[in-house]
Design a protein around this motif. Sequence first.
Motif, PDB file in Angstrom:
ATOM      1  N   ALA A  91       0.834  -1.208   0.000  1.00  0.00           N
ATOM      2  CA  ALA A  91       0.000   0.000   0.000  1.00  0.00           C
ATOM      3  C   ALA A  91       0.869   1.259   0.000  1.00  0.00           C
ATOM      4  N   ILE A  92       1.968   1.221   0.732  1.00  0.00           N
ATOM      5  CA  ILE A  92       2.877   2.370   0.756  1.00  0.00           C
ATOM      6  C   ILE A  92       3.496   2.599  -0.616  1.00  0.00           C
ATOM      7  N   ALA A  93       3.929   1.497  -1.247  1.00  0.00           N
ATOM      8  CA  ALA A  93       4.525   1.624  -2.589  1.00  0.00           C
ATOM      9  C   ALA A  93       3.502   2.157  -3.587  1.00  0.00           C
ATOM     10  N   ASP A  94       2.268   1.626  -3.526  1.00  0.00           N
ATOM     11  CA  ASP A  94       1.211   2.112  -4.421  1.00  0.00           C
ATOM     12  C   ASP A  94       0.901   3.585  -4.145  1.00  0.00           C
ATOM     13  N   GLY A  95       0.875   3.957  -2.869  1.00  0.00           N
ATOM     14  CA  GLY A  95       0.590   5.344  -2.496  1.00  0.00           C
ATOM     15  C   GLY A  95       1.663   6.297  -2.992  1.00  0.00           C
ATOM     16  N   GLN A  96       2.904   5.865  -2.864  1.00  0.00           N
ATOM     17  CA  GLN A  96       4.004   6.704  -3.348  1.00  0.00           C
ATOM     18  C   GLN A  96       3.926   6.893  -4.865  1.00  0.00           C
ATOM     19  N   ALA A  97       3.572   5.818  -5.569  1.00  0.00           N
ATOM     20  CA  ALA A  97       3.440   5.913  -7.027  1.00  0.00           C
ATOM     21  C   ALA A  97       2.279   6.829  -7.402  1.00  0.00           C
ATOM     22  N   ARG A  98       1.181   6.733  -6.656  1.00  0.00           N
ATOM     23  CA  ARG A  98       0.013   7.571  -6.934  1.00  0.00           C
ATOM     24  C   ARG A  98       0.332   9.045  -6.692  1.00  0.00           C
ATOM     25  N   ILE A  99       1.032   9.330  -5.598  1.00  0.00           N
ATOM     26  CA  ILE A  99       1.408  10.717  -5.299  1.00  0.00           C
ATOM     27  C   ILE A  99       2.333  11.269  -6.384  1.00  0.00           C
ATOM     28  N   ALA A 100       3.258  10.440  -6.828  1.00  0.00           N
ATOM     29  CA  ALA A 100       4.166  10.876  -7.904  1.00  0.00           C
ATOM     30  C   ALA A 100       3.381  11.205  -9.168  1.00  0.00           C
ATOM     31  N   GLU A 101       2.361  10.363  -9.475  1.00  0.00           N
ATOM     32  CA  GLU A 101       1.537  10.601 -10.671  1.00  0.00           C
ATOM     33  C   GLU A 101       0.743  11.903 -10.526  1.00  0.00           C
ATOM     34  N   LEU A 102       0.156  12.117  -9.343  1.00  0.00           N
ATOM     35  CA  LEU A 102      -0.636  13.326  -9.117  1.00  0.00           C
ATOM     36  C   LEU A 102       0.232  14.583  -9.176  1.00  0.00           C
ATOM     37  N   LYS A 103       1.424  14.493  -8.621  1.00  0.00           N
ATOM     38  CA  LYS A 103       2.334  15.637  -8.684  1.00  0.00           C
ATOM     39  C   LYS A 103       2.744  15.931 -10.121  1.00  0.00           C
ATOM     40  N   SER A 104       2.917  14.866 -10.904  1.00  0.00           N
ATOM     41  CA  SER A 104       3.268  15.053 -12.318  1.00  0.00           C
ATOM     42  C   SER A 104       2.138  15.756 -13.064  1.00  0.00           C
ATOM     43  N   ARG A 105       0.890  15.350 -12.763  1.00  0.00           N
ATOM     44  CA  ARG A 105      -0.259  15.998 -13.412  1.00  0.00           C
ATOM     45  C   ARG A 105      -0.381  17.456 -12.985  1.00  0.00           C
ATOM     46  N   ALA A 106      -0.151  17.719 -11.680  1.00  0.00           N
ATOM     47  CA  ALA A 106      -0.206  19.101 -11.206  1.00  0.00           C
ATOM     48  C   ALA A 106       0.885  19.944 -11.854  1.00  0.00           C
ATOM     49  N   LEU A 152      -6.068  18.312  -6.197  1.00  0.00           N
ATOM     50  CA  LEU A 152      -5.517  18.697  -4.900  1.00  0.00           C
ATOM     51  C   LEU A 152      -6.104  17.840  -3.770  1.00  0.00           C
ATOM     52  N   THR A 153      -7.428  17.592  -3.858  1.00  0.00           N
ATOM     53  CA  THR A 153      -8.094  16.766  -2.832  1.00  0.00           C
ATOM     54  C   THR A 153      -7.523  15.350  -2.834  1.00  0.00           C
ATOM     55  N   GLU A 154      -7.366  14.781  -4.032  1.00  0.00           N
ATOM     56  CA  GLU A 154      -6.857  13.411  -4.139  1.00  0.00           C
ATOM     57  C   GLU A 154      -5.407  13.326  -3.665  1.00  0.00           C
ATOM     58  N   LEU A 155      -4.633  14.351  -3.995  1.00  0.00           N
ATOM     59  CA  LEU A 155      -3.241  14.376  -3.568  1.00  0.00           C
ATOM     60  C   LEU A 155      -3.154  14.440  -2.037  1.00  0.00           C
ATOM     61  N   THR A 156      -3.982  15.289  -1.434  1.00  0.00           N
ATOM     62  CA  THR A 156      -4.000  15.412   0.028  1.00  0.00           C
ATOM     63  C   THR A 156      -4.410  14.093   0.676  1.00  0.00           C
ATOM     64  N   ARG A 157      -5.470  13.468   0.129  1.00  0.00           N
ATOM     65  CA  ARG A 157      -5.945  12.199   0.683  1.00  0.00           C
ATOM     66  C   ARG A 157      -4.883  11.110   0.549  1.00  0.00           C
ATOM     67  N   SER A 158      -4.229  11.069  -0.592  1.00  0.00           N
ATOM     68  CA  SER A 158      -3.186  10.060  -0.812  1.00  0.00           C
ATOM     69  C   SER A 158      -2.026  10.243   0.160  1.00  0.00           C
ATOM     70  N   GLN A 159      -1.661  11.483   0.416  1.00  0.00           N
ATOM     71  CA  GLN A 159      -0.578  11.745   1.360  1.00  0.00           C
ATOM     72  C   GLN A 159      -0.977  11.344   2.781  1.00  0.00           C
ATOM     73  N   GLU A 160      -2.231  11.614   3.151  1.00  0.00           N
ATOM     74  CA  GLU A 160      -2.716  11.220   4.481  1.00  0.00           C
ATOM     75  C   GLU A 160      -2.752   9.695   4.616  1.00  0.00           C
ATOM     76  N   ASP A 161      -3.223   9.022   3.549  1.00  0.00           N
ATOM     77  CA  ASP A 161      -3.246   7.552   3.571  1.00  0.00           C
ATOM     78  C   ASP A 161      -1.837   6.997   3.720  1.00  0.00           C
ATOM     79  N   LEU A 162      -0.904   7.609   3.013  1.00  0.00           N
ATOM     80  CA  LEU A 162       0.476   7.146   3.057  1.00  0.00           C
ATOM     81  C   LEU A 162       1.048   7.282   4.469  1.00  0.00           C
ATOM     82  N   GLU A 163       0.738   8.389   5.119  1.00  0.00           N
ATOM     83  CA  GLU A 163       1.189   8.587   6.497  1.00  0.00           C
ATOM     84  C   GLU A 163       0.583   7.542   7.434  1.00  0.00           C
TER      85      GLU A 163
END
Length: 357
Positions: A91-106, A152-163
Amino acid sequence: MNRRHCAAAAVTLVCALALLTAPVQAMAAPIPEPAPTVPASPPAPVKKSLEQVRQEIDTLYRKAGAATDAYNLAEEQSKKQSGEILRLTKAIADGQARIAELKSRAGAQAREQYRNGGLPAGAQLVLSGNPSLFLDGVNQVRQGQQAAKGLLTELTRSQEDLETYTKDASLNGAKLEANRVKQAKAKKSINAQIDAAKKLESQLAKEERARLLRMEQDAASTAQSAWLSSGALSDINREASAAGRQAVAFATAQIGKPYVWGAEGPGSYDCSGLTSQAWAAAKSPIPRTSQEQWRQLPHVPVQDMRPGDLIIYHSDASHVGMYVGDGSIVHAPRPGRNVTLAGAGSMEILGVVRPDR
Protein backbone atom coordinates in the motif's frame (compact mmCIF):
# COMPACT_ATOMS: atom_id res chain seq x y z
CA MET A 1 77.64 14.36 105.07
CA ASN A 2 74.21 15.53 104.21
CA ARG A 3 75.32 16.22 100.64
CA ARG A 4 76.64 12.69 100.25
CA HIS A 5 73.39 11.25 101.56
CA CYS A 6 71.37 13.42 99.18
CA ALA A 7 73.48 12.46 96.16
CA ALA A 8 73.26 8.76 97.00
CA ALA A 9 69.51 9.01 97.42
CA ALA A 10 69.16 10.75 94.06
CA VAL A 11 71.20 8.05 92.29
CA THR A 12 69.11 5.35 93.93
CA LEU A 13 65.89 7.06 92.81
CA VAL A 14 67.06 7.42 89.20
CA CYS A 15 68.05 3.75 89.04
CA ALA A 16 64.71 2.70 90.43
CA LEU A 17 62.82 4.80 87.88
CA ALA A 18 64.93 3.37 85.05
CA LEU A 19 64.04 -0.15 86.12
CA LEU A 20 60.36 0.69 86.34
CA THR A 21 60.17 2.29 82.85
CA ALA A 22 62.28 -0.33 81.03
CA PRO A 23 60.21 -2.57 78.67
CA VAL A 24 59.25 -5.84 80.19
CA GLN A 25 59.30 -8.93 77.94
CA ALA A 26 56.45 -11.02 79.21
CA MET A 27 56.77 -14.73 78.68
CA ALA A 28 53.21 -15.60 77.65
CA ALA A 29 52.14 -19.20 77.69
CA PRO A 30 51.97 -20.65 74.12
CA ILE A 31 48.44 -20.73 72.59
CA PRO A 32 47.56 -24.20 71.37
CA GLU A 33 46.61 -24.40 67.65
CA PRO A 34 42.97 -25.28 67.02
CA ALA A 35 42.35 -28.86 66.07
CA PRO A 36 41.47 -29.29 62.39
CA THR A 37 37.70 -29.37 61.84
CA VAL A 38 36.34 -32.40 60.11
CA PRO A 39 33.63 -31.37 57.60
CA ALA A 40 30.27 -32.81 58.46
CA SER A 41 29.01 -35.37 56.01
CA PRO A 42 26.18 -33.98 53.88
CA PRO A 43 22.83 -35.52 54.70
CA ALA A 44 22.00 -38.40 52.47
CA PRO A 45 19.53 -37.28 49.77
CA VAL A 46 15.99 -38.33 50.51
CA LYS A 47 14.93 -40.74 47.81
CA LYS A 48 11.66 -39.69 46.22
CA SER A 49 8.90 -42.18 45.87
CA LEU A 50 7.90 -43.14 42.36
CA GLU A 51 4.56 -41.41 42.93
CA GLN A 52 6.38 -38.17 43.80
CA VAL A 53 8.48 -38.51 40.65
CA ARG A 54 5.31 -39.11 38.61
CA GLN A 55 3.67 -35.98 40.01
CA GLU A 56 6.81 -33.90 39.42
CA ILE A 57 7.07 -35.10 35.82
CA ASP A 58 3.38 -34.40 35.28
CA THR A 59 3.81 -30.85 36.64
CA LEU A 60 6.80 -30.21 34.37
CA TYR A 61 4.91 -31.37 31.28
CA ARG A 62 1.90 -29.25 32.22
CA LYS A 63 4.14 -26.20 32.53
CA ALA A 64 5.62 -27.06 29.14
CA GLY A 65 2.09 -27.29 27.76
CA ALA A 66 1.22 -23.82 29.05
CA ALA A 67 4.43 -22.42 27.56
CA THR A 68 3.62 -24.16 24.27
CA ASP A 69 0.27 -22.37 24.19
CA ALA A 70 2.06 -19.04 24.70
CA TYR A 71 4.50 -19.91 21.92
CA ASN A 72 1.75 -20.92 19.51
CA LEU A 73 -0.24 -17.75 20.20
CA ALA A 74 2.82 -15.55 19.64
CA GLU A 75 3.53 -17.44 16.42
CA GLU A 76 -0.02 -16.93 15.16
CA GLN A 77 0.13 -13.23 15.97
CA SER A 78 3.52 -12.96 14.27
CA LYS A 79 2.10 -14.55 11.11
CA LYS A 80 -0.79 -12.09 11.06
CA GLN A 81 1.48 -9.12 11.64
CA SER A 82 3.93 -10.28 8.96
CA GLY A 83 1.02 -10.52 6.52
CA GLU A 84 -0.22 -7.09 7.55
CA ILE A 85 3.24 -5.59 7.11
CA LEU A 86 3.44 -7.05 3.60
CA ARG A 87 0.03 -5.57 2.77
CA LEU A 88 1.02 -2.19 4.16
CA THR A 89 4.34 -2.26 2.32
CA LYS A 90 2.47 -2.74 -0.95
CA ALA A 91 0.00 0.00 0.00
CA ILE A 92 2.88 2.37 0.76
CA ALA A 93 4.52 1.62 -2.59
CA ASP A 94 1.21 2.11 -4.42
CA GLY A 95 0.59 5.34 -2.50
CA GLN A 96 4.00 6.70 -3.35
CA ALA A 97 3.44 5.91 -7.03
CA ARG A 98 0.01 7.57 -6.93
CA ILE A 99 1.41 10.72 -5.30
CA ALA A 100 4.17 10.88 -7.90
CA GLU A 101 1.54 10.60 -10.67
CA LEU A 102 -0.64 13.33 -9.12
CA LYS A 103 2.33 15.64 -8.68
CA SER A 104 3.27 15.05 -12.32
CA ARG A 105 -0.26 16.00 -13.41
CA ALA A 106 -0.21 19.10 -11.21
CA GLY A 107 3.15 20.05 -12.70
CA ALA A 108 1.78 19.63 -16.22
CA GLN A 109 -1.10 21.98 -15.40
CA ALA A 110 1.31 24.56 -13.97
CA ARG A 111 3.53 24.38 -17.03
CA GLU A 112 0.55 24.81 -19.33
CA GLN A 113 -0.54 27.94 -17.47
CA TYR A 114 3.00 29.29 -17.66
CA ARG A 115 3.09 28.81 -21.42
CA ASN A 116 -0.26 30.64 -21.70
CA GLY A 117 1.00 33.66 -19.81
CA GLY A 118 -0.17 32.42 -16.44
CA LEU A 119 -3.75 31.83 -17.60
CA PRO A 120 -5.42 28.52 -18.24
CA ALA A 121 -6.69 27.95 -21.78
CA GLY A 122 -10.29 28.48 -20.69
CA ALA A 123 -9.48 31.85 -19.16
CA GLN A 124 -7.99 33.02 -22.44
CA LEU A 125 -11.20 32.11 -24.25
CA VAL A 126 -13.22 34.05 -21.66
CA LEU A 127 -11.22 37.15 -22.47
CA SER A 128 -11.93 36.69 -26.18
CA GLY A 129 -14.40 39.05 -27.83
CA ASN A 130 -16.18 36.13 -29.52
CA PRO A 131 -19.40 35.27 -27.59
CA SER A 132 -19.25 31.61 -28.61
CA LEU A 133 -15.67 31.31 -27.50
CA PHE A 134 -16.58 33.19 -24.32
CA LEU A 135 -19.14 30.53 -23.34
CA ASP A 136 -16.76 27.73 -24.16
CA GLY A 137 -14.14 29.47 -22.09
CA VAL A 138 -16.46 29.76 -19.08
CA ASN A 139 -17.16 26.02 -19.22
CA GLN A 140 -13.48 25.19 -19.59
CA VAL A 141 -12.57 27.43 -16.66
CA ARG A 142 -15.17 25.70 -14.47
CA GLN A 143 -13.97 22.28 -15.57
CA GLY A 144 -10.37 23.28 -15.01
CA GLN A 145 -11.15 24.58 -11.53
CA GLN A 146 -13.00 21.38 -10.63
CA ALA A 147 -10.18 19.26 -12.03
CA ALA A 148 -7.56 21.25 -10.10
CA LYS A 149 -9.62 21.06 -6.91
CA GLY A 150 -10.15 17.31 -7.39
CA LEU A 151 -6.45 16.81 -8.06
CA LEU A 152 -5.52 18.70 -4.90
CA THR A 153 -8.09 16.77 -2.83
CA GLU A 154 -6.86 13.41 -4.14
CA LEU A 155 -3.24 14.38 -3.57
CA THR A 156 -4.00 15.41 0.03
CA ARG A 157 -5.94 12.20 0.68
CA SER A 158 -3.19 10.06 -0.81
CA GLN A 159 -0.58 11.75 1.36
CA GLU A 160 -2.72 11.22 4.48
CA ASP A 161 -3.25 7.55 3.57
CA LEU A 162 0.48 7.15 3.06
CA GLU A 163 1.19 8.59 6.50
CA THR A 164 -1.37 6.22 8.05
CA TYR A 165 0.09 3.20 6.24
CA THR A 166 3.57 4.15 7.40
CA LYS A 167 2.47 4.52 11.04
CA ASP A 168 0.57 1.21 10.91
CA ALA A 169 3.58 -0.55 9.40
CA SER A 170 5.81 0.82 12.16
CA LEU A 171 3.32 -0.26 14.84
CA ASN A 172 2.98 -3.76 13.38
CA GLY A 173 6.75 -4.02 13.14
CA ALA A 174 7.06 -3.26 16.86
CA LYS A 175 4.35 -5.82 17.69
CA LEU A 176 6.07 -8.39 15.48
CA GLU A 177 9.35 -7.90 17.31
CA ALA A 178 7.59 -8.14 20.69
CA ASN A 179 5.96 -11.42 19.67
CA ARG A 180 9.29 -12.80 18.49
CA VAL A 181 10.70 -12.03 21.93
CA LYS A 182 7.69 -13.82 23.50
CA GLN A 183 8.29 -16.82 21.23
CA ALA A 184 11.95 -17.03 22.18
CA LYS A 185 11.12 -16.81 25.90
CA ALA A 186 8.37 -19.45 25.61
CA LYS A 187 10.63 -21.74 23.58
CA LYS A 188 13.33 -21.53 26.25
CA SER A 189 10.79 -22.35 28.96
CA ILE A 190 9.34 -25.28 26.97
CA ASN A 191 12.74 -26.85 26.40
CA ALA A 192 13.77 -26.34 30.04
CA GLN A 193 10.61 -28.06 31.36
CA ILE A 194 10.84 -30.95 28.89
CA ASP A 195 14.56 -31.46 29.53
CA ALA A 196 13.94 -31.52 33.29
CA ALA A 197 11.15 -34.10 32.89
CA LYS A 198 13.28 -36.27 30.60
CA LYS A 199 16.16 -36.08 33.06
CA LEU A 200 13.93 -37.34 35.86
CA GLU A 201 12.71 -40.21 33.70
CA SER A 202 16.23 -41.10 32.57
CA GLN A 203 17.32 -41.55 36.19
CA LEU A 204 14.80 -44.34 36.65
CA ALA A 205 15.62 -47.96 36.05
CA LYS A 206 13.85 -49.75 33.20
CA GLU A 207 11.42 -51.51 35.53
CA GLU A 208 10.71 -48.22 37.32
CA ARG A 209 9.84 -46.54 34.03
CA ALA A 210 7.44 -49.37 33.27
CA ARG A 211 5.86 -48.93 36.73
CA LEU A 212 5.68 -45.18 36.14
CA LEU A 213 3.68 -45.73 32.94
CA ARG A 214 1.30 -48.07 34.77
CA MET A 215 0.88 -45.48 37.53
CA GLU A 216 0.00 -42.81 34.94
CA GLN A 217 -2.58 -45.14 33.43
CA ASP A 218 -3.98 -46.05 36.85
CA ALA A 219 -4.29 -42.38 37.86
CA ALA A 220 -6.13 -41.60 34.62
CA SER A 221 -8.39 -44.63 35.07
CA THR A 222 -9.22 -43.65 38.66
CA ALA A 223 -10.11 -40.10 37.60
CA GLN A 224 -12.25 -41.41 34.73
CA SER A 225 -14.09 -43.83 37.02
CA ALA A 226 -14.82 -41.04 39.49
CA TRP A 227 -16.11 -38.83 36.66
CA LEU A 228 -18.39 -41.56 35.33
CA SER A 229 -19.61 -42.39 38.84
CA SER A 230 -20.68 -38.77 39.28
CA GLY A 231 -23.34 -39.33 36.61
CA ALA A 232 -21.71 -36.87 34.21
CA LEU A 233 -22.28 -39.19 31.25
CA SER A 234 -25.90 -40.06 31.97
CA ASP A 235 -27.34 -37.17 29.93
CA ILE A 236 -24.68 -37.08 27.20
CA ASN A 237 -26.32 -38.72 24.22
CA ARG A 238 -26.39 -36.06 21.51
CA GLU A 239 -25.49 -36.73 17.90
CA ALA A 240 -22.58 -34.99 16.23
CA SER A 241 -23.23 -32.37 13.57
CA ALA A 242 -22.10 -33.07 10.00
CA ALA A 243 -19.02 -30.90 10.54
CA GLY A 244 -18.42 -32.54 13.91
CA ARG A 245 -18.36 -35.98 12.28
CA GLN A 246 -15.75 -34.73 9.80
CA ALA A 247 -13.63 -33.29 12.61
CA VAL A 248 -13.83 -36.52 14.62
CA ALA A 249 -12.90 -38.58 11.56
CA PHE A 250 -9.84 -36.42 10.95
CA ALA A 251 -8.70 -36.45 14.60
CA THR A 252 -9.09 -40.21 15.09
CA ALA A 253 -7.17 -40.83 11.84
CA GLN A 254 -4.13 -39.23 13.51
CA ILE A 255 -4.01 -41.79 16.35
CA GLY A 256 -0.49 -43.14 16.76
CA LYS A 257 1.30 -40.02 15.52
CA PRO A 258 3.74 -38.46 18.00
CA TYR A 259 3.23 -35.37 20.10
CA VAL A 260 5.63 -32.57 19.14
CA TRP A 261 5.16 -29.14 20.71
CA GLY A 262 4.20 -26.47 18.19
CA ALA A 263 3.32 -29.09 15.54
CA GLU A 264 0.19 -28.89 13.37
CA GLY A 265 0.66 -32.04 11.31
CA PRO A 266 0.64 -33.90 9.15
CA GLY A 267 3.26 -36.09 10.82
CA SER A 268 2.96 -34.88 14.42
CA TYR A 269 0.77 -32.64 16.58
CA ASP A 270 0.52 -30.86 19.87
CA CYS A 271 -2.87 -30.85 21.63
CA SER A 272 -4.36 -27.72 20.06
CA GLY A 273 -2.60 -28.36 16.76
CA LEU A 274 -4.65 -31.56 16.50
CA THR A 275 -8.01 -29.97 17.35
CA SER A 276 -7.50 -26.88 15.19
CA GLN A 277 -6.45 -28.96 12.17
CA ALA A 278 -9.37 -31.35 12.68
CA TRP A 279 -11.86 -28.49 12.52
CA ALA A 280 -10.00 -26.89 9.61
CA ALA A 281 -10.53 -30.18 7.77
CA ALA A 282 -14.25 -29.81 8.57
CA LYS A 283 -14.18 -26.35 6.88
CA SER A 284 -14.75 -24.61 10.24
CA PRO A 285 -11.52 -22.84 11.23
CA ILE A 286 -11.01 -22.24 14.97
CA PRO A 287 -8.29 -20.52 17.04
CA ARG A 288 -4.91 -22.23 17.14
CA THR A 289 -4.36 -22.53 20.91
CA SER A 290 -6.36 -24.21 23.66
CA GLN A 291 -6.52 -20.97 25.66
CA GLU A 292 -7.88 -19.03 22.68
CA GLN A 293 -10.30 -21.86 21.89
CA TRP A 294 -11.59 -21.55 25.46
CA ARG A 295 -11.75 -17.77 25.25
CA GLN A 296 -13.35 -17.37 21.82
CA LEU A 297 -15.57 -20.40 21.17
CA PRO A 298 -19.11 -20.77 22.59
CA HIS A 299 -19.25 -22.63 25.90
CA VAL A 300 -21.71 -25.48 26.41
CA PRO A 301 -22.57 -27.46 29.57
CA VAL A 302 -20.77 -30.78 29.93
CA GLN A 303 -24.09 -32.64 29.92
CA ASP A 304 -24.93 -31.08 26.53
CA MET A 305 -21.70 -31.91 24.72
CA ARG A 306 -21.66 -33.94 21.54
CA PRO A 307 -18.91 -35.59 19.44
CA GLY A 308 -16.68 -32.96 17.88
CA ASP A 309 -16.93 -30.59 20.86
CA LEU A 310 -13.67 -29.69 22.56
CA ILE A 311 -13.02 -30.34 26.25
CA ILE A 312 -10.63 -27.82 27.78
CA TYR A 313 -8.53 -29.08 30.70
CA HIS A 314 -6.82 -27.57 33.77
CA SER A 315 -7.47 -24.19 35.35
CA ASP A 316 -5.12 -22.43 32.91
CA ALA A 317 -6.79 -24.00 29.83
CA SER A 318 -3.42 -25.47 28.85
CA HIS A 319 -4.73 -28.72 27.33
CA VAL A 320 -7.53 -29.71 24.98
CA GLY A 321 -9.03 -32.91 23.62
CA MET A 322 -11.87 -33.67 21.22
CA TYR A 323 -14.89 -35.53 22.54
CA VAL A 324 -15.64 -38.54 20.33
CA GLY A 325 -18.54 -40.08 22.26
CA ASP A 326 -18.95 -42.84 24.88
CA GLY A 327 -17.07 -40.80 27.47
CA SER A 328 -13.84 -40.68 25.43
CA ILE A 329 -11.62 -38.06 23.84
CA VAL A 330 -8.90 -38.16 21.22
CA HIS A 331 -5.93 -35.99 22.12
CA ALA A 332 -2.17 -35.46 21.82
CA PRO A 333 -1.10 -35.93 25.47
CA ARG A 334 2.48 -34.67 25.90
CA PRO A 335 6.08 -35.11 24.70
CA GLY A 336 7.02 -38.77 24.58
CA ARG A 337 3.45 -39.88 23.93
CA ASN A 338 1.37 -40.37 20.77
CA VAL A 339 -2.07 -39.18 19.74
CA THR A 340 -4.45 -41.56 21.49
CA LEU A 341 -7.92 -42.18 22.90
CA ALA A 342 -8.43 -41.44 26.60
CA GLY A 343 -11.23 -41.03 29.12
CA ALA A 344 -12.86 -37.62 28.91
CA GLY A 345 -12.75 -37.37 32.71
CA SER A 346 -9.15 -38.58 33.10
CA MET A 347 -7.95 -34.99 33.66
CA GLU A 348 -9.32 -31.93 35.43
CA ILE A 349 -12.10 -30.54 33.16
CA LEU A 350 -12.33 -26.76 32.91
CA GLY A 351 -15.24 -26.76 30.46
CA VAL A 352 -16.51 -27.56 26.99
CA VAL A 353 -16.59 -25.41 23.84
CA ARG A 354 -18.40 -25.95 20.55
CA PRO A 355 -16.72 -24.94 17.28
CA ASP A 356 -19.99 -25.05 15.31
CA ARG A 357 -23.40 -23.94 16.47
